[in-house]
Design an enzyme around this catalytic site. Structure first.
Site: not given
Ligand SMILES: CC(C)(COP(=O)(O)OP(=O)(O)OC[C@H]1O[C@@H](n2cnc3c(N)ncnc32)[C@H](O)[C@@H]1OP(=O)(O)O)[C@@H](O)C(=O)NCCC(=O)NCCS
Length: 174
Positions: A99, A110, A138, A144
């Protein structure tokens, strides 16, 4: 961003910081999809200090914080052996929680946390990493897939009184 983010393993003294980031990120992610009652039930039963302390003390789990300076901007929980929430086996590591604060999304925090999971799984000589993700999350599913995970099954997940479907995804290491 990635080179300014530090990933550090949690110490037991950081329990209240863990409760804070767990509650905030879970609320930011799921409030819009669930009733207030179910969110409250989930948060109270999973992120109370007793439950978190038990999880922190489990020698088959590890927690990591992603830090921007001193600020906790995300966290990771990994499990192996009997600490895994399903299919316990000795060849896999589960990413149970990953998260990042909403204000830090899309800045590769992430990705850095997921790389830590890979590093630990390799050190412990596991065959694969697996996790469950809500089928409607999504953004996480996209994240992932981008990190090389593939879907292999489904399971049911309870959020308060609501039963939801999680996709199971895995990343092979061998
Ligand atoms: C899923 C999560 C951990 C990804 O971490 P992050 O630091 O945002 O992701 P990263 O920057 O490493 O990777 C980005 C990729 O994730 C996806 N992504 C991350 N944030 C996004 C957003 N705001 N909108 C759309 N896609 C997104 C895209 O595929 C993106 O790829 P891109 O940068 O090439 O477009 C984060 O978005 C998060 O904490 N989400 C809420 C909690 C959650 O859902 N956790 C998983 C529970 S199973």
């Amino acid at each position: 961003m990635t080179n300014t983010i530090k990933v550090v393993e949690l110490e037991s003294s950081q329990l209240s910081a863990l409760q804070l980031i767990s509650t905030q990120t879970f609320s930011e992610t799921f409030t819009e999809y669930n009733t207030e009652e179910n969110m409250k039930l989930y948060i109270e039963s999973n992120f109370n200090l007793n439950s978190l302390k038990k999880e922190l003390d489990n020698s088959s789990s590890k927690f990591y914080f992603a830090l921007d300076g001193k600020e906790v901007v995300g966290y990771l929980k990994i499990n192996w052996g009997n600490a895994q929430s399903e299919s316990p086996g000795n060849t896999s590591l589960e990413v149970e929680r990953i998260y990042v604060l909403k204000s830090y999304h899309g800045k590769k925090v992430g990705m850095v946390l997921f790389q830590k999971a890979i590093e630990v799984a390799k050190d412990l000589n596991f065959d694969f990493i697996w996790l469950g993700v809500w089928e409607k999350n999504e953004r996480a599913i996209q994240f992932y897939k981008k990190n090389g995970l593939v879907e292999f099954d489904k399971h049911l997940f309870k959020l308060g009184k609501d039963v939801q479907t999680d996709l199971l995804m895995k990343f092979m290491l061998k």
